[in-house]
Design an enzyme around this catalytic site. Structure first.
Site, short mmCIF file in Angstrom:
data_model
loop_
_atom_site.label_atom_id
_atom_site.label_comp_id
_atom_site.label_asym_id
_atom_site.label_seq_id
_atom_site.Cartn_x
_atom_site.Cartn_y
_atom_site.Cartn_z
N SER A 118 0.82 -1.21 0.00
CA SER A 118 0.00 0.00 0.00
C SER A 118 0.86 1.26 0.00
O SER A 118 1.93 1.31 0.61
CB SER A 118 -0.89 0.01 1.24
OG SER A 118 -1.43 1.29 1.46
N TYR A 142 -1.96 5.94 -4.38
CA TYR A 142 -3.11 6.87 -4.39
C TYR A 142 -2.57 8.09 -5.12
O TYR A 142 -1.76 8.84 -4.55
CB TYR A 142 -3.51 7.24 -2.96
CG TYR A 142 -4.27 6.15 -2.23
CD1 TYR A 142 -5.48 5.68 -2.73
CD2 TYR A 142 -3.80 5.63 -1.03
CE1 TYR A 142 -6.19 4.69 -2.06
CE2 TYR A 142 -4.51 4.64 -0.35
CZ TYR A 142 -5.70 4.18 -0.87
OH TYR A 142 -6.40 3.20 -0.21
N THR A 168 -5.03 3.17 -7.37
CA THR A 168 -6.37 3.03 -6.77
C THR A 168 -7.18 4.28 -7.05
O THR A 168 -6.76 5.39 -6.71
CB THR A 168 -6.26 2.76 -5.26
OG1 THR A 168 -5.54 1.53 -5.09
CG2 THR A 168 -7.62 2.63 -4.61
N LYS A 250 -7.25 0.04 -9.97
CA LYS A 250 -8.00 -0.68 -8.94
C LYS A 250 -9.19 0.16 -8.48
O LYS A 250 -9.02 1.35 -8.15
CB LYS A 250 -7.09 -0.98 -7.75
CG LYS A 250 -7.78 -1.57 -6.54
CD LYS A 250 -6.79 -2.00 -5.48
CE LYS A 250 -7.44 -2.67 -4.30
NZ LYS A 250 -8.02 -1.74 -3.32
N HIS A 274 -13.16 -1.67 -2.84
CA HIS A 274 -12.37 -1.35 -1.65
C HIS A 274 -12.88 -2.13 -0.43
O HIS A 274 -12.89 -1.63 0.70
CB HIS A 274 -12.44 0.16 -1.37
CG HIS A 274 -11.14 0.75 -0.91
ND1 HIS A 274 -10.25 1.35 -1.75
CD2 HIS A 274 -10.57 0.85 0.32
CE1 HIS A 274 -9.21 1.81 -1.07
NE2 HIS A 274 -9.38 1.49 0.20
N ARG A 277 -15.71 -0.41 1.55
CA ARG A 277 -15.35 0.67 2.48
C ARG A 277 -15.56 2.05 1.88
O ARG A 277 -15.34 3.06 2.54
CB ARG A 277 -13.89 0.53 2.88
CG ARG A 277 -13.59 -0.75 3.59
CD ARG A 277 -12.11 -1.10 3.55
NE ARG A 277 -11.27 -0.21 4.31
CZ ARG A 277 -11.14 -0.26 5.63
NH1 ARG A 277 -11.81 -1.13 6.32
NH2 ARG A 277 -10.33 0.57 6.27
N GLY A 307 -14.45 -9.80 -0.34
CA GLY A 307 -15.23 -10.89 0.25
C GLY A 307 -14.70 -12.29 -0.03
O GLY A 307 -15.35 -13.26 0.35
C1 FNR Z 1 -7.96 -1.59 2.41
N1 FNR Z 1 -7.91 -1.45 1.03
C2 FNR Z 1 -6.94 -0.65 0.46
N2 FNR Z 1 -6.86 -0.52 -0.88
C3 FNR Z 1 -5.87 0.22 -1.45
O1 FNR Z 1 -5.82 0.30 -2.67
N3 FNR Z 1 -4.96 0.86 -0.65
C4 FNR Z 1 -4.98 0.80 0.69
O2 FNR Z 1 -4.13 1.36 1.37
C5 FNR Z 1 -6.03 0.05 1.29
N4 FNR Z 1 -6.14 -0.01 2.65
C6 FNR Z 1 -7.08 -0.85 3.22
C7 FNR Z 1 -7.13 -0.95 4.62
C8 FNR Z 1 -8.02 -1.87 5.20
C9 FNR Z 1 -8.02 -2.01 6.69
C10 FNR Z 1 -8.87 -2.64 4.39
C11 FNR Z 1 -9.81 -3.67 4.99
C12 FNR Z 1 -8.86 -2.50 3.02
C13 FNR Z 1 -8.78 -2.27 0.15
C14 FNR Z 1 -8.12 -3.61 -0.18
O3 FNR Z 1 -7.04 -3.44 -1.04
C15 FNR Z 1 -9.09 -4.59 -0.85
O4 FNR Z 1 -9.69 -3.96 -1.95
C16 FNR Z 1 -10.17 -5.12 0.09
O5 FNR Z 1 -9.65 -5.34 1.37
C17 FNR Z 1 -10.74 -6.44 -0.46
O6 FNR Z 1 -11.82 -6.85 0.29
P1 FNR Z 1 -11.75 -7.94 1.49
O7 FNR Z 1 -10.93 -9.12 1.01
O8 FNR Z 1 -11.10 -7.24 2.65
O9 FNR Z 1 -13.18 -8.24 1.72
#
Ligand code: FNR
Length: 381
Positions: A118, A142, A168, A250, A274, A277, A307
């Site tokens: 990340s 980002y 992303t 992404k 995401h 989220r 998921g």
């Molecule tokens: C993320 N995700 C995420 N995506 C990204 O591009 N950069 C990031 O820094 C983060 N940080 C992040 C923190 C936390 C705590 C979570 C749970 C998720 C999203 C991540 O890459 C991914 O898309 C999701 O986590 C996939 O879904 P599941 O497997 O958690 O359900």
């Protein structure tokens, strides 16, 4: 069979099912960090749509197919991976375990799982690169508002052996996350997840005072760089020209955006919301995937996340046409529960279950898994 052998001490020490890992992490973490990984945006509808979407599909096995040898390895942008999944970019790992991304990187390198670091990691991309050696890693960006800073991140990723950039595009603003709002918790404000910014010469040169002298000012500046609400296709095309590395976008869930991404030079698509989220009430990723696969056909690799918790989910993603699946929360629960050993155990479980599922479904090679073995049903369980 080794997982059923009593001698496997580690398997006895750690949980098996996703819900048990999650429960253990909840027990070990303070409310703020646990809520940060567990929560979704708004009512949690998008997060639920990811899970429900997967339950809408059923696998239909074939029999007597000689599955004595199985292979779940894949090729991604010209590189081999031992498994058909990647570790998704997840920032601020220091809130989950003191070894933070270092533990994840070591586990990924040891087991041959691609790792997407990340942009907001708690360990700098150079330190992670040193630890991973030649192992497959990508850097997630980002896209900052500032051009010079963007170019600096890209240059650093190239120089430290990341073989692709994941841009992303679904998070130019932070989603409405009620758990975090309730807990008044935003890890960045405590300085977590700032390692790539605070080690960047361009970023540091633009600060009025160093992060040691004024942490808040430095964090707010980094966050405002990431809140790039002006992001447009024009901006993306420019960014595309600043690096020779392949770029994956992404955060795509619309087939038109997938086509636009390719038109503007993307080398791959990550179908993602995401982890539920960002936009509440959004389409589940597995629901969005088939249309995107149809529009893109075989032009670029397509990865999907959101998921995916077990072998059956991975098989479903691949059967619908994804090249690979990304795993998010499961490996973070592994990190929280057992550091590097916990992440390894989550990976080992997923690998073993995927291999087993593949064989029981009647296929020897993951690359032969296709649409013919999957059914959509009207009423999910
Ligand atoms: C993320 N995700 C995420 N995506 C990204 O591009 N950069 C990031 O820094 C983060 N940080 C992040 C923190 C936390 C705590 C979570 C749970 C998720 C999203 C991540 O890459 C991914 O898309 C999701 O986590 C996939 O879904 P599941 O497997 O958690 O359900």
């Amino acid at each position: 069979m080794s997982f059923y052998e009593l001698g496997d001490e580690r398997a006895k020490q750690f949980p098996v099912s996703f819900t048990d890992w999650e429960a253990k992490a909840r027990e070990l973490l303070a409310a703020g960090p646990f809520g940060y990984v567990f929560g979704g945006a708004g009512a949690g509808d998008t997060m639920e749509a990811n899970l429900r979407g997967l339950r809408q599909y059923r696998l239909q096995p074939r029999i007597c197919c000689d599955v004595s040898e199985t292979d779940i390895g894949i090729e991604l942008l010209g590189r081999k991976a031992n498994v058909p999944f990647l570790l998704a970019p997840i920032g601020v790992n220091s809130i989950f375990h003191p070894d933070s991304e270092m533990a994840v990187a070591k586990a990924a390198a040891k087991l041959g799982v691609p790792y997407v670091l990340s942009n907001v990691s708690s360990t700098s991309m150079e330190k992670i690169a040193d630890t991973m050696g030649e192992a497959l890693r990508w850097f997630q960006l980002y896209p900052p508002r500032n051009e010079e800073l963007t170019r600096s991140f890209l240059r650093r990723a190239e120089q430290s052996g990341y073989s692709a950039i994941v841009v992303t595009v679904d998070s130019t603003l932070l989603g409405w996350r009620e758990t975090d709002l309730h807990n008044a918790y935003l890890p960045f404000l405590e300085g977590h997840g700032m390692a790539n910014y605070f080690s960047d010469p361009v970023f540091l040169s633009q600060l009025k005072q160093s992060p040691e002298d004024d942490l808040k000012q430095a964090v707010l500046k980094a966050l405002s760089e990431g809140n790039n609400t002006r992001l447009s296709w024009k901006h993306f095309s420019t960014l595309r020209d600043w690096t020779k590395l392949p770029i994956l976008l992404k955060g795509i869930t619309h087939p038109h955006d997938a086509l636009l991404a390719i038109e503007h030079g993307a080398d791959g698509i990550i179908v993602s919301n995401h982890g539920g989220r960002q936009l509440d009430g959004a389409i589940g990723t597995i629901e969005a995937l088939p249309e995107i696969i149809k529009s893109v056909s075989d032009k670029v690799p397509i990865i999907v996340d959101g998921g995916f918790r077990r072998g059956a989910d991975i098989l479903k993603g691949i059967a619908l046409g994804a090249t690979a699946v990304q795993i998010g929360r499961p490996y973070i629960y592994g990190l929280a529960v057992g550091g590097q050993a916990g992440v390894e155990q989550v990976i080992l479980n997923l690998t073993a279950e995927t291999e087993l599922q593949l064989a029981i479904s009647g296929k020897s090679r993951i690359r032969d898994v296709d649409r013919s073995m999957i059914w959509k049903i009207d009423q999910p369980l």
